[in-house]
Scaffold this motif. Structure first.
Motif, mmCIF file in Angstrom:
data_model
loop_
_atom_site.group_PDB
_atom_site.id
_atom_site.type_symbol
_atom_site.label_atom_id
_atom_site.label_comp_id
_atom_site.label_asym_id
_atom_site.label_seq_id
_atom_site.Cartn_x
_atom_site.Cartn_y
_atom_site.Cartn_z
ATOM 1 N N ALA A 137 0.982 -0.970 0.015
ATOM 2 C CA ALA A 137 0.025 -0.028 0.549
ATOM 3 C C ALA A 137 0.884 0.928 0.343
ATOM 4 N N SER A 138 2.216 1.206 0.800
ATOM 5 C CA SER A 138 2.848 2.089 0.417
ATOM 6 C C SER A 138 3.700 2.796 -0.573
ATOM 7 N N ILE B 269 -5.006 5.166 -1.952
ATOM 8 C CA ILE B 269 -6.145 3.672 -1.869
ATOM 9 C C ILE B 269 -8.139 3.514 -1.571
ATOM 10 N N SER C 86 -1.308 3.971 5.772
ATOM 11 C CA SER C 86 -0.781 2.244 5.235
ATOM 12 C C SER C 86 -0.838 2.265 6.121
ATOM 13 N N PRO C 87 -1.356 0.734 6.822
ATOM 14 C CA PRO C 87 -1.602 -0.074 6.330
ATOM 15 C C PRO C 87 -3.266 -0.353 6.475
ATOM 16 N N ASN D 210 -5.394 2.050 5.212
ATOM 17 C CA ASN D 210 -6.521 2.294 3.547
ATOM 18 C C ASN D 210 -6.884 1.243 3.015
ATOM 19 N N MET D 211 -5.372 -0.001 2.689
ATOM 20 C CA MET D 211 -5.888 -1.056 1.937
ATOM 21 C C MET D 211 -7.072 -2.007 2.582
#
Length: 553
Positions: free
Chosen positions: A89-90, A100, A193-194, A196-197
């Protein structure tokens, strides 16, 4: 055995949780803090304190979360999963400026192997090693100090209280700054992140994931062709080209300074300069433009199991054919004829991995037209779905003959290319699209026994580094114009113009009017002389000139 030999010094679970929180919150989220710094009005020491507070809030929040989730038997699996997810994600956020969101997860779920390979690069490999593989190895090497469960619970309780106190204190001190920034920039959560994912995956499966065995909803069941028996004319043959990742500002037909349309500029085309897309990704825009729902009312769940433009045209008597050189039609062509590209054409235009140049669509169109019996008077709607300018491997979207702009960015690690190199590669893909579209027009010019028409409309645009953003898929509310401003071009044969002079003149008047993909569904059906109650006259471009001579709705 190798990991056992190189085990690092043992540590307490509390220390492990704190280090994990620092890695996830601070190391993986540098772009987030850079964005926060750009949004704060402070400078100097005040700005530094605000960013330090932002880091402190995230570290403390993750530390609190890990007191609940991470125990000796769960800490490593959870840490490995978060480091893996957070690392990729980063990469998307820091290297490509991608936010994201659930829409990006939808794109990911619908991406085929060929498209996925285009995102692989040495930059990604190095990033994966440094930000994912090595941290996971370090996690596996950790040995936890043995502690009584009661002591662990006490330490977790103290750490939780301290973490909450830090979060509350920092949010209280900098409340005005955090509130002002996040209220005006709700997209920021897509950079952290993380989470967002994880949050986007959950949202995708709740709201966007396709449901199985939903009943087909019929639509436009009253559709029929209006045939003027007193004035017989040739049947219509319309070729609709669905473009990919082309943005209007890169078309010289719309005023771009570089000559990206050397061939279409010599045709009698109508280029609409102010057209917006329904979404910023194929998975949204393609179903939306064929659904009959305007963008503001678009319901993708309903669109996934309701009849659309192609079904209605087929019901009204058109032979509808879809020819694809992309990752599929996203459900829009499920019930119409799909032309299988002949093997010799694949050998001619496709590489070893099955990725084809768009000229395969031209040859496939010729092959399909040649298969129509001379006595067949069935009207035809043919849809060609391009690979277009799909990134990040723009250099693969043109052939050497159509690469006038040099030097090029000849890699899919586009963040390592200069601005000029990247733009040259992207612009060359537009030059190649110009050639392909011109070849389509040349092909249908010579089709006997039909009035022929051509309509090109890209699904969405593309960012090429503007404001640090690359590719597409940004949330529509904050998407840059490069991702939503799309090209739309029409061409009509002399026979079509002769029999539909008023309509063509009406379209000519709207070249500078604000239009969108909402116009496709009603306008194309009207062009094809199909009547149905589901046509919205407000979005039918052929209905605009009677009441608005300037073509503005």
């Amino acid at each position: 055995m190798l990991l056992q030999k190189f085990k690092i010094k043992s540590m307490s679970l509390l220390t492990f949780n704190l280090l994990l929180a620092i890695w996830l919150a601070a190391v993986l989220n540098v772009p987030f803090y850079e964005r926060m710094q750009s949004l704060t009005p402070h400078t100097g020491i005040k700005s530094s304190l605000f960013i330090a507070a932002s880091v402190g809030v995230l570290v403390a929040a993750y530390t609190f979360l890990f007191q609940i989730l991470n125990w000796k038997w769960t800490a490593k699996p959870i840490a490995i999963a978060l480091v893996f997810i957070g690392g990729f994600a980063s990469y998307a956020v820091s290297s490509l400026g991608v936010l994201i969101t659930p829409d990006q997860i939808q794109n990911l779920m619908q991406t085929d192997i060929s498209e996925a390979k285009d995102t692989w690069s040495w930059h990604l490999v190095v990033w994966t090693l440094g930000m994912t593989v090595l941290p996971i190895i370090a996690i596996l090497m950790v040995k936890f100090k043995p502690e009584p469960i009661l002591r662990q619970i006490v330490k977790k309780g103290i750490a939780s209280v301290v973490s909450i106190a830090i979060v509350c204190s920092l949010l209280f001190v900098f409340y005005v700054d955090f509130a002002a920034i996040f209220r005006g920039n709700r997209d920021l959560k897509g950079m952290i992140s993380p989470q967002n994912m994880i949050a986007s995956f959950i949202s995708y499966y709740k709201k966007k994931a396709p449901k199985e065995n939903l009943p087909l909803v019929t639509y436009g069941t009253d559709a029929h062709r209006v045939i003027n028996t007193s004035k017989p004319t040739q049947p219509k043959l319309m070729v609709l080209v669905v473009g990919e990742t082309a943005r209007a500002e890169s078309f010289s037909l719309n005023g771009y300074t570089k000559n990206t349309n050397p061939e279409l500029s010599k045709q009698n085309v109508i280029s609409f300069a102010q057209v917006s897309s329904c979404g910023t990704a194929t998975a949204v825009s393609v179903p939306c433009m064929f659904s009959g729902m305007p963008r503001k009312d678009y319901d993708e769940r309903l669109a996934s199991h309701r009849e659309g433009l192609l079904d209605i045209a087929q019901r009204a008597g058109y032979k509808v054919t879809w020819i694809d050189n992309n990752s599929g039609c996203k459900g829009t062509c499920d019930r119409v004829h799909k032309f299988e590209i002949p093997a010799p054409l694949k050998q001619k235009w496709c590489d070893a991995e099955g990725e084809c140049k768009d000229e395969v669509l031209v040859d496939s169109l010729k092959s399909y037209l040649a298969s129509i019996p001379a006595e067949d008077k069935t009207p035809q709607l043919i849809v060609l779905h391009q690979m277009g300018s799909h990134g990040p491997a723009y250099y693969k979207r043109s052939t050497e003959q159509f690469q006038p702009f040099k030097p090029m960015c000849s890699t899919n690690a586009i963040q390592g290319c200069s601005r000029d190199e990247l733009l040259n590669s992207y612009d060359n893909s537009i030059v190649y699209t110009d050639h392909v579209l011109n070849q389509v027009i040349q092909t249908i010019k010579d089709v006997p026994n039909y009035q022929t028409g051509f309509w090109y409309l890209s699904d969405h645009g593309e960012s090429t580094g503007e404001s640090g953003m690359y590719l597409h898929g940004a949330p529509y509310a904050i998407a840059p114009i490069q991702q939503t401003h799309v090209p739309m071009i029409m061409w009509f044969s002399p026979a079509w113009q002769q029999h539909n002079a008023t309509e063509v003149s009406c379209l000519q008047q709207q070249k500078q009017a604000l239009r969108s993909q909402d116009n496709l569904f009603p306008t194309l059906l009207s062009m094809l002389e199909i009547k149905t109650q589901v046509i919205d006259d407000k979005n039918d471009m052929l209905k605009q000139c009677a009441t608005n001579p300037d073509g503005k709705a």
